[in-house]
Design a protein around this motif. Structure first.
Motif, PDB file in Angstrom:
ATOM      1  N   LEU A 127       0.827  -1.210   0.000  1.00 33.70           N
ATOM      2  CA  LEU A 127       0.000   0.000   0.000  1.00 33.70           C
ATOM      3  C   LEU A 127       0.862   1.261   0.000  1.00 33.70           C
ATOM      4  O   LEU A 127       0.541   2.245  -0.675  1.00 33.70           O
ATOM      5  N   THR A 131       0.909   4.097  -2.954  1.00 29.50           N
ATOM      6  CA  THR A 131       0.646   5.495  -2.575  1.00 29.50           C
ATOM      7  C   THR A 131       1.782   6.405  -3.042  1.00 29.50           C
ATOM      8  O   THR A 131       1.545   7.513  -3.544  1.00 29.50           O
ATOM      9  N   SER A 193     -15.721  -8.254  -0.260  1.00 23.57           N
ATOM     10  CA  SER A 193     -15.108  -7.237  -1.117  1.00 23.57           C
ATOM     11  C   SER A 193     -16.162  -6.421  -1.866  1.00 23.57           C
ATOM     12  O   SER A 193     -15.938  -5.248  -2.194  1.00 23.57           O
ATOM     13  N   TYR A 196     -16.981  -3.713   0.498  1.00 20.61           N
ATOM     14  CA  TYR A 196     -15.900  -2.729   0.542  1.00 20.61           C
ATOM     15  C   TYR A 196     -16.082  -1.708  -0.581  1.00 20.61           C
ATOM     16  O   TYR A 196     -15.980  -0.496  -0.376  1.00 20.61           O
ATOM     17  N   ILE A 248      -5.927   3.922  -3.278  1.00 17.22           N
ATOM     18  CA  ILE A 248      -7.124   3.138  -3.587  1.00 17.22           C
ATOM     19  C   ILE A 248      -6.802   2.024  -4.575  1.00 17.22           C
ATOM     20  O   ILE A 248      -7.271   0.881  -4.432  1.00 17.22           O
ATOM     21  N   ALA A 251      -5.079  -0.691  -2.681  1.00 14.98           N
ATOM     22  CA  ALA A 251      -6.020  -1.462  -1.864  1.00 14.98           C
ATOM     23  C   ALA A 251      -6.769  -2.477  -2.723  1.00 14.98           C
ATOM     24  O   ALA A 251      -6.987  -3.630  -2.309  1.00 14.98           O
TER      25      ALA A 251
END
Length: 343
Positions: A127, A131, A193, A196, A248, A251
């Motif tokens: 992650l 990012t 998911s 999510y 995002i 993720a």
């Protein structure tokens, strides 16, 4: 999106009610209704048509799970949400999102399976990497001034090459069995998911429509110079949008790897066309001519319904490219027409 709430500063009351939120001009009641719900009507008609033609296969719980609960659709929801982050602030095309998604997925698998990292440490590292990629994109586009398409297309190709290198051009698998529950744990008959993605899109819609940050993002997307004169920290907001998009996308990659127990780095590029098809088709749903999260979410499932129905009718694998490509052309045309009429 909350991370970007600290990067805006409003010195003029006019920013709280920017021009993009003004009511859209429309004709009669039928024209207003059709411009917002026609695609939903077509979606229902497609479902009815496929149900009539293939009642034994389309009208099943399995088909519903494919449309709403498959990992492809969950990944696409995260990828379109990432794209919306940058589109809303006026960065029209981010071609690196799919590759960033794939890099996060393969790095998680490589670190855990090949290098023995704890799976959660590998998740955090993946992650963080995605990012940082988003932040680098933002710095190059906003600070350096390089063309967005050039930066993101080059970055996407670069990230794909890195993913192929670290995986030795091969799919990698072997993530812990229990780890898949973060993506596949069943909730109300669908994998978690799905929820999510639903929460992500609803949260993004809330931010865009009911918070000062969201209104400021729309304002910046409409006119950077006017926003700057109004006291908005445009540079920080744009870089923040790229950075959040990277997070995002990462993720989504983590969830995809968890669901399959690994990842094939070549798969990430197959999402690129569906990302843009769904995002642009979303501009013809609920808010004509405007990019919006709920419309995009509906578009994702519209596309899934069309592809599944055609496959059940006997179409071979080429139908996916034809359908997505055709929808993208139509969606961009509709978006252009609706935006021109809304001004």
């Amino acid at each position: 999106m909350s991370e970007m709430s600290t990067v805006t500063g409003v010195k003029s009351p006019s920013v709280s009610t920017p021009a993009p939120d003004a009511p859209v001009k429309h004709g009669g009641g039928w024209a207003w209704f059709a411009s917002r719900f026609a695609v939903i009507g077509v979606w229902i008609a497609l479902a009815v048509l496929f149900s009539v033609l293939r009642p034994d296969t389309f009208m099943t719980s399995g088909s519903l799970k494919v449309i709403f609960g498959s990992q492809n659709q969950s990944a696409l929801v995260f990828l379109t949400a990432a794209l919306l982050c940058t589109i809303i602030v006026g960065e029209f095309v981010d071609m690196s999102i799919a590759s960033n998604f794939g890099l996060a997925a393969i790095m998680l698998t490589i670190l855990n399976v090949n290098h023995g990292w704890n799976v959660w440490a590998a998740v955090l590292a993946s992650l963080a990497l995605s990012t940082v990629v988003g932040a680098v994109n933002g710095w190059l586009v906003v600070k350096v001034g390089v063309n967005t398409i050039v930066v993101t297309l080059g970055m996407g190709t670069f990230l794909l090459g890195i993913a192929l290198w670290v995986s030795d051009l091969m799919p990698v698998s072997g993530l812990p069995t229990g780890f898949k529950d973060i993506a596949l744990l069943p909730v109300a008959g669908l994998p978690i998911s799905f929820f999510y993605g639903l929460v992500l899109m609803l949260g993004l819609a809330y931010v865009l429509h009911f918070t000062p940050l969201g209104r400021t993002m729309r304002f910046v997307g409409e006119s950077r110079e006017v926003s700057r004169l109004a006291g908005v920290r445009v540079t920080r907001l744009r870089i923040g949008a790229f950075t959040t998009a990277g997070l995002i996308a990462g993720a989504g990659g983590v969830l995809s790897a968890a669901a399959t127990g690994g990842f094939d780095p070549n798969v990430s590029q197959s999402y690129l066309l569906p990302i843009f098809a769904a995002t642009f088709l979303g501009t013809a749903i609920l808010q004509p001519g405007r990019f919006n999260p709920i419309g995009t979410l509906i578009a994702v499932f519209f596309l899934a319904t069309g592809v599944l129905g055609l496959q059940l009718l006997g179409a071979t694998s080429w139908v996916t490219s034809v359908f997505y490509g055709g929808v993208l052309v139509v969606a961009v045309t509709i978006s252009t027409v609706l935006r021109s009429h809304s001004r």
